[in-house]
Scaffold this active site. Structure first.
Site, PDB file in Angstrom:
ATOM      1  N   CYS A   7      23.462  15.516  15.954  1.00  0.00           N
ATOM      2  CA  CYS A   7      22.265  16.432  15.658  1.00  0.00           C
ATOM      3  C   CYS A   7      23.102  17.793  15.763  1.00  0.00           C
ATOM      4  O   CYS A   7      24.228  17.894  15.747  1.00  0.00           O
ATOM      5  CB  CYS A   7      21.150  16.249  16.488  1.00  0.00           C
ATOM      6  SG  CYS A   7      21.275  16.816  18.405  1.00  0.00           S
ATOM      7  N   CYS A  79      19.001  13.945  12.599  1.00  0.00           N
ATOM      8  CA  CYS A  79      18.215  15.203  12.309  1.00  0.00           C
ATOM      9  C   CYS A  79      17.230  14.772  11.468  1.00  0.00           C
ATOM     10  O   CYS A  79      17.229  13.839  10.704  1.00  0.00           O
ATOM     11  CB  CYS A  79      19.241  16.315  11.463  1.00  0.00           C
ATOM     12  SG  CYS A  79      20.772  16.464  12.275  1.00  0.00           S
ATOM     13  N   CYS A  84      21.847  18.174   8.759  1.00  0.00           N
ATOM     14  CA  CYS A  84      22.765  17.415  10.037  1.00  0.00           C
ATOM     15  C   CYS A  84      24.122  17.971   9.830  1.00  0.00           C
ATOM     16  O   CYS A  84      24.429  18.153   8.643  1.00  0.00           O
ATOM     17  CB  CYS A  84      22.591  16.115   9.673  1.00  0.00           C
ATOM     18  SG  CYS A  84      21.269  15.220  10.365  1.00  0.00           S
TER      19      CYS A  84
END
Length: 134
Positions: A7, A79, A84
């Site tokens: 993430c 994400c 991302c």
């Protein structure tokens, strides 16, 4: 198998995923997490996992740039509303879009961390079953 959770900040979702996967998938799976802009492990991520008996206090935020692409078989991005991190390499890619609980208002934050924790745990159980690890 070598699994990487990604993430942005590597502070909440990917840290919780790392801890849950390590606890639930067993010793045959090497688990890492990283982010494109690493910060620190969010205290609410630690608290949310404490509630289910998983201690992630020894984990720390890491940059995706420090991960050797050859060491990863599967990369899972977490994400939802943000971009991302990109991971270069031949790894199989999965995307589990989950909202960042760190962005919740203070009075809702722990509840949001619990929701995301439970969503991650459910997906990891499904992933483990599909891989024959669970």
């Amino acid at each position: 198998m070598n699994l990487l959770f990604l993430c942005v900040a590597n502070s909440a979702r990917s840290q919780m995923a790392e801890g849950i996967a390590r606890a639930r998938l067993g010793p045959g799976v090497r688990v890492q997490s990283a982010g494109s802009v690493p910060t620190r492990v969010n205290p609410l991520a630690i608290q949310a996992l404490d509630e289910i008996g998983i201690d992630i206090r020894a984990q720390h935020s890491k940059s995706v740039d420090t991960i050797d692409p050859a060491s990863v078989d599967v990369v899972i991005t977490l994400c939802a509303e943000e971009v991302c991190p990109v991971f270069l390499g031949e790894a199989r890619r999965l995307h589990w879009p989950l909202p960042d609980p760190a962005g919740a208002p203070p009075d809702e934050a722990l509840a949001k961390f619990r929701e995301v924790r439970d969503g991650i745990a459910r997906r990891i159980e499904e992933f483990g079953s599909a891989q024959g690890s669970g």
